[in-house]
Design a protein around this motif. Structure first.
Motif, short mmCIF file in Angstrom:
data_model
loop_
_atom_site.label_atom_id
_atom_site.label_comp_id
_atom_site.label_asym_id
_atom_site.label_seq_id
_atom_site.Cartn_x
_atom_site.Cartn_y
_atom_site.Cartn_z
N LEU A 19 37.03 38.55 42.05
CA LEU A 19 37.37 38.66 43.47
C LEU A 19 38.87 38.96 43.65
CD1 LEU A 19 35.23 35.76 44.97
CD2 LEU A 19 34.90 38.23 45.34
N LEU A 20 39.68 38.27 42.88
CA LEU A 20 41.12 38.51 42.92
C LEU A 20 41.44 39.94 42.47
CD1 LEU A 20 44.05 37.56 43.30
CD2 LEU A 20 43.97 36.70 40.95
N ALA A 21 40.82 40.38 41.40
CA ALA A 21 41.06 41.74 40.89
C ALA A 21 40.70 42.79 41.93
CB ALA A 21 40.25 41.97 39.61
N LYS A 22 39.56 42.63 42.59
CA LYS A 22 39.16 43.58 43.63
C LYS A 22 40.15 43.58 44.79
CE LYS A 22 35.12 44.62 44.91
NZ LYS A 22 33.97 45.46 44.88
N GLN A 23 40.60 42.41 45.20
CA GLN A 23 41.57 42.31 46.28
C GLN A 23 42.89 42.98 45.90
OE1 GLN A 23 42.35 38.33 47.65
NE2 GLN A 23 44.16 38.95 48.77
N MET A 24 43.35 42.70 44.68
CA MET A 24 44.60 43.31 44.21
C MET A 24 44.48 44.82 44.17
SD MET A 24 45.53 40.61 41.15
CE MET A 24 46.88 41.57 40.47
N LEU A 25 43.36 45.34 43.69
CA LEU A 25 43.16 46.79 43.62
C LEU A 25 43.15 47.42 45.00
CD1 LEU A 25 40.52 46.87 40.76
CD2 LEU A 25 42.80 47.92 40.68
N ARG A 26 42.57 46.74 45.98
CA ARG A 26 42.55 47.26 47.36
C ARG A 26 43.95 47.32 47.94
NH1 ARG A 26 37.89 44.08 48.04
NH2 ARG A 26 39.16 42.42 48.90
N ASP A 28 47.12 47.21 46.28
CA ASP A 28 48.08 48.06 45.56
C ASP A 28 47.51 48.36 44.18
OD1 ASP A 28 50.19 49.30 44.26
OD2 ASP A 28 51.69 47.79 44.86
N ARG A 29 46.82 49.48 44.10
CA ARG A 29 46.06 49.84 42.89
C ARG A 29 46.94 49.91 41.64
NH1 ARG A 29 41.08 52.34 41.82
NH2 ARG A 29 41.14 53.60 39.92
N VAL A 30 48.06 50.59 41.73
CA VAL A 30 48.91 50.78 40.55
C VAL A 30 49.46 49.44 40.06
CG1 VAL A 30 51.04 51.86 39.70
CG2 VAL A 30 49.50 53.14 41.20
N SER A 31 49.96 48.64 40.98
CA SER A 31 50.48 47.34 40.61
C SER A 31 49.38 46.45 40.04
CB SER A 31 51.11 46.67 41.83
OG SER A 31 51.53 45.37 41.53
N ALA A 32 48.20 46.49 40.64
CA ALA A 32 47.07 45.68 40.17
C ALA A 32 46.67 46.09 38.75
CB ALA A 32 45.88 45.83 41.12
N MET A 33 46.61 47.37 38.49
CA MET A 33 46.24 47.82 37.15
C MET A 33 47.25 47.31 36.13
SD MET A 33 44.90 51.67 38.05
CE MET A 33 45.12 52.24 36.39
N TYR A 34 48.52 47.36 36.48
CA TYR A 34 49.56 46.86 35.58
C TYR A 34 49.42 45.35 35.37
CZ TYR A 34 54.11 45.13 34.15
OH TYR A 34 55.11 44.47 33.51
N GLN A 40 42.47 53.01 34.27
CA GLN A 40 41.89 53.69 35.43
C GLN A 40 40.37 53.53 35.49
OE1 GLN A 40 43.92 55.61 37.55
NE2 GLN A 40 42.18 55.92 38.90
N ASP A 41 39.71 53.68 34.36
CA ASP A 41 38.24 53.59 34.33
C ASP A 41 37.75 52.21 34.77
OD1 ASP A 41 38.04 56.21 33.43
OD2 ASP A 41 38.04 55.61 31.32
N VAL A 42 38.37 51.17 34.26
CA VAL A 42 37.96 49.81 34.61
C VAL A 42 38.26 49.54 36.08
CG1 VAL A 42 38.31 47.35 34.14
CG2 VAL A 42 38.19 48.97 32.26
N ALA A 43 39.41 50.02 36.56
CA ALA A 43 39.75 49.85 37.98
C ALA A 43 38.70 50.52 38.86
CB ALA A 43 41.14 50.42 38.26
N ASP A 44 38.27 51.72 38.48
CA ASP A 44 37.23 52.41 39.24
C ASP A 44 35.93 51.61 39.28
OD1 ASP A 44 38.97 54.53 39.68
OD2 ASP A 44 38.12 55.78 38.08
N ILE A 45 35.54 51.07 38.14
CA ILE A 45 34.30 50.28 38.06
C ILE A 45 34.40 49.05 38.95
CG2 ILE A 45 32.90 48.82 36.54
CD1 ILE A 45 33.58 50.86 34.27
N LEU A 46 35.51 48.33 38.85
CA LEU A 46 35.68 47.11 39.64
C LEU A 46 35.63 47.40 41.14
CD1 LEU A 46 38.43 45.17 37.68
CD2 LEU A 46 36.04 44.54 37.95
#
Length: 105
Positions: A19-26, A28-34, A40-46
């Motif tokens: 849930l935290l990961a999804k919120q972070m990606l929504r 600020d995607r770049v910061s969340a990935m870091y 990128q692939d895992v971020a897309d899946i999440l």
């Protein structure tokens, strides 16, 4: 702690983490990935997971998150009490950023 309690704790951690990961990606995607150490692939899946899929994944008996460091230097930098904690944390972040992002799924 018995094995059922441990499994319940793992499921709770997984759900909170995802849930935290999804919120972070929504937000600020770049910061969340870091910060999450994902590519990128895992971020897309999440981001594409439905609530039902997220709950199903969280119910796994394996932790979906993991420590991003595997060497003593980074562990000591993050845990040592020093006068200049911000420098130690920045240095540890730089070292972790140099490691390749690995897929968690």
């Amino acid at each position: 702690m018995d094995s059922n309690q441990i499994l319940d704790e793992i499921r709770d951690i997984n759900l909170s983490y995802m849930l935290l990961a999804k919120q972070m990606l929504r937000e600020d995607r770049v910061s969340a990935m870091y910060r999450l150490g994902i590519n990128q692939d895992v971020a897309d899946i999440l981001e594409q997971l439905t609530s039902a899929q997220l709950i199903k994944m969280a119910a796994s008996n394996m932790l979906l998150c993991r420590f991003r460091f595997d060497d003593r230097l980074i562990a000591e930098m993050l845990s040592t009490d020093s006068r200049d904690q911000s420098v130690a944390k920045s240095h540890a972040s730089i070292l972790m950023a140099g490691k390749s992002a690995e897929a968690m799924i």
